[in-house]
Design an enzyme around this catalytic site. Structure first.
Site, PDB file in Angstrom:
ATOM      1  N   CYS A  21      10.400  38.526  -0.026  1.00 26.33           N
ATOM      2  CA  CYS A  21      11.062  38.102   1.218  1.00 26.33           C
ATOM      3  C   CYS A  21      12.474  38.671   1.377  1.00 26.33           C
ATOM      4  O   CYS A  21      13.070  38.550   2.438  1.00 26.33           O
ATOM      5  CB  CYS A  21      11.090  36.582   1.303  1.00 26.33           C
ATOM      6  SG  CYS A  21       9.451  35.877   1.213  1.00 26.33           S
ATOM      7  N   HIS A  30      16.446  34.508   6.053  1.00 26.50           N
ATOM      8  CA  HIS A  30      14.990  34.593   5.915  1.00 26.50           C
ATOM      9  C   HIS A  30      14.351  33.271   6.370  1.00 26.50           C
ATOM     10  O   HIS A  30      14.753  32.196   5.946  1.00 26.50           O
ATOM     11  CB  HIS A  30      14.622  34.916   4.459  1.00 26.50           C
ATOM     12  CG  HIS A  30      13.176  34.719   4.176  1.00 26.50           C
ATOM     13  ND1 HIS A  30      12.178  35.240   4.973  1.00 26.50           N
ATOM     14  CD2 HIS A  30      12.541  34.029   3.185  1.00 26.50           C
ATOM     15  CE1 HIS A  30      11.006  34.893   4.492  1.00 26.50           C
ATOM     16  NE2 HIS A  30      11.200  34.152   3.406  1.00 26.50           N
ATOM     17  N   ASN A  36       6.473  31.614   7.612  1.00 32.17           N
ATOM     18  CA  ASN A  36       7.212  32.542   6.749  1.00 32.17           C
ATOM     19  C   ASN A  36       6.476  33.881   6.750  1.00 32.17           C
ATOM     20  O   ASN A  36       5.391  33.995   6.207  1.00 32.17           O
ATOM     21  CB  ASN A  36       7.275  31.935   5.338  1.00 32.17           C
ATOM     22  CG  ASN A  36       7.958  32.838   4.328  1.00 32.17           C
ATOM     23  OD1 ASN A  36       8.204  34.009   4.591  1.00 32.17           O
ATOM     24  ND2 ASN A  36       8.236  32.288   3.152  1.00 32.17           N
TER      25      ASN A  36
HETATM   26  N1  ACO Z   1      -0.001  18.599   3.462  1.00 36.83           N
HETATM   27  C1  ACO Z   1       0.098  17.350   2.976  1.00 36.83           C
HETATM   28  N2  ACO Z   1       0.578  17.092   1.748  1.00 36.83           N
HETATM   29  C2  ACO Z   1       0.968  18.131   0.986  1.00 36.83           C
HETATM   30  C3  ACO Z   1       0.865  19.461   1.427  1.00 36.83           C
HETATM   31  C4  ACO Z   1       0.363  19.672   2.721  1.00 36.83           C
HETATM   32  N3  ACO Z   1       0.251  20.899   3.251  1.00 36.83           N
HETATM   33  N4  ACO Z   1       1.326  20.271   0.461  1.00 36.83           N
HETATM   34  C5  ACO Z   1       1.702  19.498  -0.564  1.00 36.83           C
HETATM   35  N5  ACO Z   1       1.476  18.202  -0.262  1.00 36.83           N
HETATM   36  C6  ACO Z   1       1.742  17.009  -1.066  1.00 36.83           C
HETATM   37  C7  ACO Z   1       1.803  17.322  -2.542  1.00 36.83           C
HETATM   38  O1  ACO Z   1       0.507  17.324  -3.118  1.00 36.83           O
HETATM   39  C8  ACO Z   1       2.652  16.189  -3.051  1.00 36.83           C
HETATM   40  O2  ACO Z   1       1.855  15.039  -3.144  1.00 36.83           O
HETATM   41  P1  ACO Z   1       2.060  13.977  -4.356  1.00 36.83           P
HETATM   42  O3  ACO Z   1       3.460  13.454  -4.159  1.00 36.83           O
HETATM   43  O4  ACO Z   1       0.988  12.977  -4.112  1.00 36.83           O
HETATM   44  O5  ACO Z   1       1.903  14.787  -5.600  1.00 36.83           O
HETATM   45  C9  ACO Z   1       3.643  15.941  -1.912  1.00 36.83           C
HETATM   46  O6  ACO Z   1       3.042  16.506  -0.746  1.00 36.83           O
HETATM   47  C10 ACO Z   1       5.005  16.566  -2.135  1.00 36.83           C
HETATM   48  O7  ACO Z   1       4.835  17.922  -2.523  1.00 36.83           O
HETATM   49  P2  ACO Z   1       6.075  18.845  -2.876  1.00 36.83           P
HETATM   50  O8  ACO Z   1       5.556  20.197  -3.279  1.00 36.83           O
HETATM   51  O9  ACO Z   1       6.990  18.136  -3.813  1.00 36.83           O
HETATM   52  O10 ACO Z   1       6.762  18.955  -1.441  1.00 36.83           O
HETATM   53  P3  ACO Z   1       8.184  19.515  -1.078  1.00 36.83           P
HETATM   54  O11 ACO Z   1       8.975  18.484  -0.415  1.00 36.83           O
HETATM   55  O12 ACO Z   1       8.817  20.259  -2.218  1.00 36.83           O
HETATM   56  O13 ACO Z   1       7.820  20.601   0.042  1.00 36.83           O
HETATM   57  C11 ACO Z   1       7.574  23.012   0.301  1.00 36.83           C
HETATM   58  C12 ACO Z   1       7.000  21.727  -0.301  1.00 36.83           C
HETATM   59  C13 ACO Z   1       7.569  22.889   1.794  1.00 36.83           C
HETATM   60  C14 ACO Z   1       6.732  24.188  -0.141  1.00 36.83           C
HETATM   61  C15 ACO Z   1       9.040  23.195  -0.181  1.00 36.83           C
HETATM   62  O14 ACO Z   1       9.118  23.038  -1.577  1.00 36.83           O
HETATM   63  C16 ACO Z   1       9.591  24.562   0.186  1.00 36.83           C
HETATM   64  O15 ACO Z   1       9.804  24.877   1.337  1.00 36.83           O
HETATM   65  N6  ACO Z   1       9.903  25.385  -0.803  1.00 36.83           N
HETATM   66  C17 ACO Z   1      10.475  26.720  -0.551  1.00 36.83           C
HETATM   67  C18 ACO Z   1       9.422  27.715  -0.275  1.00 36.83           C
HETATM   68  C19 ACO Z   1      10.081  29.011   0.101  1.00 36.83           C
HETATM   69  O16 ACO Z   1      11.162  29.030   0.656  1.00 36.83           O
HETATM   70  N7  ACO Z   1       9.533  30.133  -0.200  1.00 36.83           N
HETATM   71  C20 ACO Z   1      10.282  31.361   0.186  1.00 36.83           C
HETATM   72  C21 ACO Z   1       9.986  32.414  -0.591  1.00 36.83           C
HETATM   73  S1  ACO Z   1       8.441  33.008  -0.138  1.00 36.83           S
HETATM   74  C22 ACO Z   1       8.355  34.637  -0.666  1.00 36.83           C
HETATM   75  O17 ACO Z   1       9.218  35.204  -1.265  1.00 36.83           O
HETATM   76  C23 ACO Z   1       7.052  35.296  -0.416  1.00 36.83           C
END
Ligand code: ACO
Length: 324
Positions: A111, A249, A279
């Site tokens: 990214c 980004h 993204n």
């Molecule tokens: N729908 C419903 N529930 C979900 C989903 C979904 N799509 N995905 C995960 N959950 C659940 C999980 O299973 C978890 O459940 P649990 O508490 O029962 O175990 C709960 O939601 C919380 O999951 P987390 O992974 O802790 O959620 P978080 O608040 O961290 O959000 C996210 C996840 C959106 C991916 C966040 O961590 C994020 O944005 N991270 C950054 C990603 C990013 O910026 N990437 C950029 C680089 S990409 C590149 O270089 C190609």
């Protein structure tokens, strides 16, 4: 010698997939996706590959500038989702454009790829004969995803953005800062290519899809991006107030909001489009730049100062401060 952006282009596949559409495929909800990411919909390819998307974006930029393609000296494509290992996506785009005098290659910094590529292009321009080069960010992220994994499938979209550069006497790139941290590389990885030949004894279990520790990437980006921005601004001997727009980004609305808050900069200086495209990895910054130009919020008259900052797989992160 410097470079200036003389035209931009962007292209996304026409097929739009909303969060509600994803509710039919995955155990997820529109509410969860919007709350955690800000994403409402994304565009998904129904067959067009990374070189097709990049070609359409490049064609748009060339048509806008109305230059002869024979004058293009180089094509650099930032991508992590190339059509092939070889030929490069850039070579495929060169052929589609008929840009026969250009040399072409891909770079992969996930990214952060577009920011890395633009910096590399600036250096290449010193040796350019005709004074024109294309930098493209193009991704079909949908082919890297495990469509049964709700934690990643909801995040990404497909698209491409492009800038057409012209050699200029004045340097418009005011400063740059690029970083990598290979030690944390496996926090985000996609499509492993293990050694597989008749002389390998034990076949390894391979990772065919993108896998990400979302929490790690979230923490990394909200910690590193404000520091990166301050470092880049300081290097150019500017202040945050001198910057008209911060093009970050487009991974997650919450990350962008937190970065703005940490820097104490009004959120309206951080334009977003992650809501509509998800993204798109290396394509997100050039798509956003093209949109701002189409909306005439940015005019290519040398009077607008923008900071572009990317972060992602590698891990990589980097920023450029540009007057455009
Ligand atoms: N729908 C419903 N529930 C979900 C989903 C979904 N799509 N995905 C995960 N959950 C659940 C999980 O299973 C978890 O459940 P649990 O508490 O029962 O175990 C709960 O939601 C919380 O999951 P987390 O992974 O802790 O959620 P978080 O608040 O961290 O959000 C996210 C996840 C959106 C991916 C966040 O961590 C994020 O944005 N991270 C950054 C990603 C990013 O910026 N990437 C950029 C680089 S990409 C590149 O270089 C190609």
């Amino acid at each position: 010698m410097g470079v200036k952006i003389i035209a931009t282009g962007a292209y996304v596949p026409s097929y739009r997939v909303s969060n509600t559409d994803l509710e039919c495929l995955l155990d997820t909800t529109d509410e969860w996706i919007q709350q955690r990411t800000g994403i409402i919909s994304r565009h998904i390819s129904q067959g067009e590959n990374t070189s097709d998307l990049g070609y359409y974006a490049a064609k748009m930029a060339i048509e806008q500038a109305n230059i002869d393609v024979a004058k293009i000296d180089f094509i650099i494509v930032a991508t992590m989702s190339a059509d092939y290992n070889t030929p490069s996506t850039a070579c495929l785009i060169q052929e589609k454009l008929d840009a026969n005098n250009a040399f072409a290659c891909d770079i992969n910094a996930a990214c952060s790829g577009f920011v890395y590529a633009l910096h590399i292009a600036r250096s290449l321009m010193d040796y350019s004969t005709n004074g024109y080069g294309l930098v493209i960010g193009s991704e079909v992220m949908s082919k890297l995803l495990n469509w049964n994994d709700r934690s990643t499938a909801i995040l990404f979209g497909d698209g491409a953005g492009c800038v057409l550069l012209e050699k200029s006497v004045k340097s418009n790139l005011l400063s740059h800062v690029l970083h990598s941290d290979g030690e944390k590389g496996l926090s985000l990885c996609a499509v492993e290519n293990p050694v597989c030949n008749p002389f390998v004894d034990n076949e390894k279990e391979v990772l065919p899809f993108l896998r990400m520790n979302g929490r790690d990437i979230f923490n990394f980006s909200t910690r590193q991006i404000p520091t990166l921005i301050l470092e880049t601004v300081e290097k150019a001997e500017c202040t945050l107030d001198d910057i008209d727009y911060f093009l970050i980004h487009q991974a997650n609305l919450r990350i962008i909001e937190l970065v703005a808050k940490k820097l104490d900069v009004p959120l309206d200086k951080f334009p977003t489009n992650v809501e509509h495209y998800g993204n798109t990895s290396s394509a997100s910054i050039p798509i956003l730049l093209d949109e701002l130009i189409q909306q005439r919020k940015i005019v290519l008259n040398g009077e607008c100062t923008i900071l572009m900052a990317g972060f992602g797989g590698g891990l990589t992160w980097g920023a450029l401060l540009i007057r455009i």
